[in-house]
Scaffold this active site. Structure first.
Site, short mmCIF file in Angstrom:
data_model
loop_
_atom_site.label_atom_id
_atom_site.label_comp_id
_atom_site.label_asym_id
_atom_site.label_seq_id
_atom_site.Cartn_x
_atom_site.Cartn_y
_atom_site.Cartn_z
N ASP A 2 1.15 -1.55 0.11
CA ASP A 2 0.19 -0.13 0.07
C ASP A 2 1.29 0.57 0.70
OD1 ASP A 2 -2.27 0.91 -0.07
OD2 ASP A 2 -2.36 1.42 1.76
N ASN A 50 -10.30 -3.50 -6.29
CA ASN A 50 -9.79 -2.51 -7.10
C ASN A 50 -10.40 -2.21 -8.14
OD1 ASN A 50 -6.38 -3.12 -5.39
ND2 ASN A 50 -7.69 -1.83 -4.67
#
Length: 242
Positions: A2, A50
């Site tokens: 991330d 996503n």
């Protein structure tokens, strides 16, 4: 992994530039794992959620993913690394699926295993395993009384690999975000404030050293663990003394 977007914003770069930097970091991680005798590395490259990101970013990620597969497969084979992609491939275009299959086939037999989780979700993995077991009950007459945790594990995405020892989450987030939910039951968790493109080999070693210093009890007390470990050591010493 991330923090790619935030890393790019700090440098006034595009989001895709951040993802490219994140891909470059993978090479360093594989080498770091080799130095630390880590045989299996699984990275969360693209989650089921996503797909909800801006379409331009999703297209860029898919293009980058295919470019990585095509460009890195031969190098991974040379370095004796087996590449696998786990997740649902139904939403990928045919060209990308072919690239995945080609890369996996080329690297079969590698000593080190590198898993890329793409269109993956821990809940998806669990539901998918349940569907496979249900099909066995329906079509093959599997006795439901034989279904236990061990059997369930054999139907998950990482069925043939050892349990996950350590989860590292970068970017300052303190959650697992639907990653390997079944496999993380007894894993150690390590959270880093570093954005993924800044998480280098030295940061990996810090995380692994932190892991090595922890006592993993697996439901036992510290006293029980010492007793069990002592027996294991005595057993190992026996043959060598003989």
């Amino acid at each position: 992994m991330d923090g790619n977007n935030r890393w790019a914003k700090q440098r006034v770069l595009s989001g895709i530039a951040g993802h490219k930097a994140g891909v470059e970091r993978l090479r360093d991680m594989l080498e770091g794992c080799r130095e630390c005798n880590v045989d299996v590395l699984t990275v969360f490259a693209f989650s089921s959620e996503n797909w909800n990101r801006p379409s331009a970013e999703v297209r860029g990620l898919m293009s980058l993913f295919e470019h990585y597969l095509v460009g890195e497969a031969k190098r991974l084979k040379k370095e004796n690394v087996r590449l696998r992609v786990i997740g649902d491939r139904n939403k990928f275009d045919k060209k990308l699926v072919k690239s995945i299959e080609k890369a996996e086939l080329l690297t079969i037999g590698g000593k080190q295993t590198f898993n890329i989780a793409a269109d993956y979700g821990g809940r998806w993995d669990i539901v998918n395993a349940a569907k496979r077991i249900a099909a066995s009950v329906k079509d093959e007459g599997l006795d439901i009384d034989t279904i236990d945790e061990e059997l369930f594990s054999t139907h998950t995405a990482l069925a043939d690999l050892p349990p996950v020892d350590l989860l590292i989450r970068t970017g300052g987030e303190s959650r697992v975000s639907n990653f390997l939910l079944w496999q993380l039951a007894y894993s150690e968790l390590y959270f880093s404030d570093l954005l993924w493109p800044d998480f280098d080999r030295e940061a990996l070693k810090v995380a692994i050293n932190d892991f090595a210093a922890r006592e993993r009890r697996f439901g036992l007390t510290s006293e029980q663990l010492c007793h069990v470990s002592g027996k294991v050591l005595d057993h190992q010493k026996g043959p060598s003394r003989a």
